[in-house]
Design a protein around this motif. Structure first.
Motif, PDB file in Angstrom:
ATOM      1  N   LEU A  98      -7.922  -0.227   4.479  1.00  0.00           N
ATOM      2  CA  LEU A  98      -7.617  -0.539   3.089  1.00  0.00           C
ATOM      3  C   LEU A  98      -7.285  -2.011   2.888  1.00  0.00           C
ATOM      4  O   LEU A  98      -7.526  -2.566   1.816  1.00  0.00           O
ATOM      5  CB  LEU A  98      -6.439   0.330   2.616  1.00  0.00           C
ATOM      6  CG  LEU A  98      -6.731   1.834   2.528  1.00  0.00           C
ATOM      7  CD1 LEU A  98      -5.444   2.611   2.265  1.00  0.00           C
ATOM      8  CD2 LEU A  98      -7.763   2.135   1.440  1.00  0.00           C
ATOM      9  N   GLU A  99      -6.706  -2.660   3.899  1.00  0.00           N
ATOM     10  CA  GLU A  99      -6.400  -4.084   3.795  1.00  0.00           C
ATOM     11  C   GLU A  99      -7.674  -4.888   3.528  1.00  0.00           C
ATOM     12  O   GLU A  99      -7.658  -5.852   2.762  1.00  0.00           O
ATOM     13  CB  GLU A  99      -5.735  -4.583   5.077  1.00  0.00           C
ATOM     14  CG  GLU A  99      -4.335  -4.041   5.328  1.00  0.00           C
ATOM     15  CD  GLU A  99      -3.247  -4.797   4.583  1.00  0.00           C
ATOM     16  OE1 GLU A  99      -3.556  -5.410   3.535  1.00  0.00           O
ATOM     17  OE2 GLU A  99      -2.088  -4.759   5.046  1.00  0.00           O
ATOM     18  N   ILE A 113       0.877  -1.177   0.000  1.00  0.00           N
ATOM     19  CA  ILE A 113       0.000   0.000   0.000  1.00  0.00           C
ATOM     20  C   ILE A 113       0.910   1.222   0.000  1.00  0.00           C
ATOM     21  O   ILE A 113       1.753   1.384   0.890  1.00  0.00           O
ATOM     22  CB  ILE A 113      -0.930   0.020   1.227  1.00  0.00           C
ATOM     23  CG1 ILE A 113      -1.811  -1.235   1.227  1.00  0.00           C
ATOM     24  CG2 ILE A 113      -1.794   1.275   1.215  1.00  0.00           C
ATOM     25  CD1 ILE A 113      -2.709  -1.350   2.448  1.00  0.00           C
ATOM     26  N   THR A 149      -2.401   5.006  -3.257  1.00  0.00           N
ATOM     27  CA  THR A 149      -3.439   5.806  -2.617  1.00  0.00           C
ATOM     28  C   THR A 149      -3.179   7.297  -2.835  1.00  0.00           C
ATOM     29  O   THR A 149      -2.107   7.695  -3.304  1.00  0.00           O
ATOM     30  CB  THR A 149      -3.500   5.526  -1.103  1.00  0.00           C
ATOM     31  OG1 THR A 149      -2.362   6.120  -0.465  1.00  0.00           O
ATOM     32  CG2 THR A 149      -3.526   4.035  -0.820  1.00  0.00           C
ATOM     33  N   LEU A 165      -4.906  -7.050  -3.365  1.00  0.00           N
ATOM     34  CA  LEU A 165      -3.636  -7.098  -2.640  1.00  0.00           C
ATOM     35  C   LEU A 165      -3.147  -8.524  -2.431  1.00  0.00           C
ATOM     36  O   LEU A 165      -1.939  -8.768  -2.371  1.00  0.00           O
ATOM     37  CB  LEU A 165      -3.777  -6.419  -1.276  1.00  0.00           C
ATOM     38  CG  LEU A 165      -3.984  -4.905  -1.261  1.00  0.00           C
ATOM     39  CD1 LEU A 165      -4.411  -4.436   0.121  1.00  0.00           C
ATOM     40  CD2 LEU A 165      -2.707  -4.188  -1.691  1.00  0.00           C
TER      41      LEU A 165
END
Length: 690
Positions: free
Chosen positions: A211-212, A59, A253, A219
């Protein structure tokens, strides 16, 4: 020979011949007809299928700096299924393993027990059929002992795996924003039939928050597989077949690590300052949004925690601290999940509603120290009487009584205590048009809606609380009366009123609503979005963090676009009027003290203070801003729960963030001329971080 004996011998010969024929036929069937099948079964006894984990994607911030990456770790894992086949349930193996790792057998047993009701951590929250990591910082010499003596350690593996690492570029530590990983559960395996268990504990993880979780599918990548040859002891002797894994993609991001770090520092400084003044200041948020695109530049939440705490397992004390109120529930993001009364920052909506309802934008309005709403006097902040003024000055000086009058008159036109069939409720409708009372649609899980109360909400709330209120009206509050008779009498009077007429939208409800008090609740993200709409001319944007999904080689999988913005139904002249009014707040209004000495030539900032009263607690401090005033690029909001006045706690935090972004004569700007990167960054080198 006796004929009978001869007959018996013939029968015996026939039986023997028949048995031989059956045996020969079965041997032929096994070796010829089914020979291929049994050769494959025999081969499987000396091979093992291993699912090879894929490296999880990083990320990254807007300049390509890793907010989350991977590092190599030597991990020892235990297969519960293999241990359970041992005569003693694997206790001997665990004892040997504990001795090698320098811990106790009891501690090792705790690490591999399954989590459940009443089971304290450490325990395993994932599937019971996955290898369970018991140590993720193993000394290579100890790992070698395990692998060389595999016959003494059945079900134990020691392998190099990639684990999550948080490098904190520019001091940025957005734990709640990033989220964390946890083992996949058996329920998830049952529901997601295509989900493979790798046999490597470090990869059988899924995003649980932030976000994970939101971008878990991109991801995580796709695992490969390897068919290996093994001997009778289960030791690998060679590879028969292999398909490499596909690494997970990286997520770029819009977060700028420099601005994020500055926002976190500013929020911490504001809270520390409030503590020195004797205020609890128990929670806070600071958020920066690009008013042109809706991209989120920074999202800071307090209290926070070290996201690395999840790597390698978490103790019960650490887990309790993340969720416990004593530590402030740091797992909760105050930006997206915290709900607070906004105070006077809400007046951008109330001004818009009042003008749309027919009040003149160029009119003059009286600002007395108090205003009677029904039979109750509603006071200005500290009862200050400011005289006649324009709406411009009402925003600059933050006059409450003007807004009480607007709200009371609107309430009366709607029928008062006996409302019309379809009441206009202009302030309620305008608040919803600004996005309050609904999720913003940000690409994060678990966002709160806030609350915009109205007649319907009041009726529903009354239905839920009627029994308790009527009980309080009848019996009073004897426990409270023992220590505070006056408060007990007040609570009984309120309960009596709520028992009989608690469903009615009263004039006081409307008055409190107009200044962001009473039952109004907003999230900091909703407020920064509303101020972005004022700044950009009325576009209500959907906040976005994800910019693009990019493969490790730099090729773009997809760009992440936000849904089209919707228009706030406010005339452009009104929005311009509000912007010009807010531009005076830091110069000569309620925030002038906090912005003394600020370089407005470098970046001209407009904003609004908010001080929201909370029953039984100290005030919630707010400051909402945008800038530069002539060509707005960013909106910045800070909030500190129980932090006191907005001008004293949150306004200095917002000032610190603006000065960090645009610089001062003694400090280099994080954003040169306020510019953000216009192109996607180059990808960092593939592989795990050392």
């Amino acid at each position: 020979m006796n004929p009978r004996t001869h007959f018996r011998l013939v029968v015996l010969y026939v039986l023997v011949a028949a048995l031989l024929l059956v045996l020969i036929g079965r041997m032929w069937a096994l070796q010829v007809l089914e020979g291929e099948h049994y050769r494959a079964v025999a081969a499987e006894n000396r091979t093992r299928d291993i699912v090879v984990p894929a490296t999880r994607g990083m990320i990254l911030d807007d300049r390509g700096r890793p907010l989350v990456r991977n590092r190599s770790a030597l991990v020892v894992s235990v297969d519960r299924t293999t241990l359970s086949r041992q005569k003693d349930g694997g206790q001997t193996v665990l004892k040997r393993l504990a001795a090698v790792l320098g811990t106790s057998q009891d501690e090792m047993s705790k690490r591999i027990r399954l989590c459940g009701p009443g089971i304290k951590r450490p325990c395993w929250p994932g599937s019971p059929y996955q290898p369970i990591p018991v140590e993720d910082h193993v000394d290579p010499k100890r790992a070698l002992q395990i692998m060389e003596r595999q016959e003494d350690f059945p079900g134990i593996t020691a392998q190099v795996q990639a684990v999550r690492d948080y490098p904190e570029p520019e001091g940025a530590r957005p734990a709640q924003l990033l989220g964390y990983l946890q083992p996949v559960t058996q329920d998830e395996l049952d529901k997601r039939k295509g989900l493979k268990v790798t046999g490597y504990s470090g990869v059988d993880l899924v995003g649980r928050d932030g976000l994970e979780a939101q971008y878990d599918s991109v991801l995580s990548g796709e695992p490969g597989f390897r068919k290996v040859l093994v001997d009778s002891q289960g030791r690998v002797t060679g590879t028969a077949q292999e398909q490499p894994p596909t690494a997970g993609s990286n997520l770029v991001t819009s977060i700028d690590a420099g601005v994020q770090g500055a926002a976190e520092n500013a929020l911490k400084h504001a809270i520390d300052g409030a503590h020195k003044q004797g205020r609890p200041a128990d929670a806070g948020a600071a958020v920066v949004m690009d008013v042109r695109t809706g991209r989120m530049i920074a999202m800071a939440s307090y209290p926070t925690y070290d996201p690395g705490i999840w790597t390698g397992g978490i103790s019960q004390d650490e887990y309790d601290a993340l969720l416990g109120k004593k530590q402030g529930e740091p797992l909760i993001s105050r930006v997206t999940q915290g709900q607070f009364a906004p105070g006077s920052t809400f007046k951008i909506s109330s001004v818009s509603a009042a003008v749309k309802d027919g009040n003149s934008l160029s009119g003059t309005y009286d600002c007395p120290g108090s205003y009677n709403v029904g039979n109750r006097a509603f006071r200005n902040f500290e009862g200050e009487e400011l005289g006649a003024m324009s709406l411009h000055t009402a925003l600059v000086k933050s006059c409450d009584t003007i807004f009480y009058r607007f709200a009371y008159q609107e309430w009366q036109r709607d029928g008062g205590m006996k409302p019309k069939k379809n009441p206009s409720d202009p302030m309620v409708k305008m608040a919803r048009n600004y996005g309050f009372g609904a999720r913003t649609g940000v690409d994060l899980p678990s966002e709160s809606e806030g609350r915009i109360p109205d007649r319907g909400w009041k009726k529903n709330f009354w239905d839920v609380t009627k029994a308790a209120n009527c009980k309080g009206a009848k019996e009073g509050y004897p426990e409270v009366a023992k220590t505070d008779p006056a408060r007990a009498a007040y609570l009984k009077a309120v309960a009596t009123e709520n028992c009989t007429e608690g469903y009615v939208w009263r004039p006081g409800d409307a008055a409190n609503f107009s200044v962001g008090q009473g039952d109004v609740l907003v999230t900091p993200l909703q407020l920064v979005r509303a101020y972005s709409a004022v700044a950009n001319g009325g576009k209500l944007l959907t906040p976005r963090l994800g910019v693009a999904v990019v493969r490790p080689d730099g090729s773009i999988v997809r760009r992440i676009d936000a849904p089209p913005a919707r228009k706030v139904p406010v005339d452009g002249k009104v929005l311009k009027y509000i912007r010009e009014s807010l531009a005076e707040v830091p110069k000569s209004g309620t925030a002038a003290g906090a912005f003394t000495g600020f370089d407005f030539k470098r970046v001209d900032v407009g904003g609004k203070t908010g001080t929201a009263e909370v029953y039984g607690k100290q005030d919630t401090s707010w400051f909402a801003s945008f800038g530069p005033v002539d060509k707005p690029r960013f909106a910045v909001v800070a909030m500190v729960s129980q932090g006191g006045q907005g001008a004293q706690t949150s306004a200095p935090a917002v000032r610190e963030i603006w000065e960090a972004m645009y610089g001062t004569k003694d400090r280099k700007a994080i954003l040169q001329d306020g510019r953000l990167p216009s192109e996607l960054p180059r990808m960092p080198a593939e592989g795990t971080a050392p």
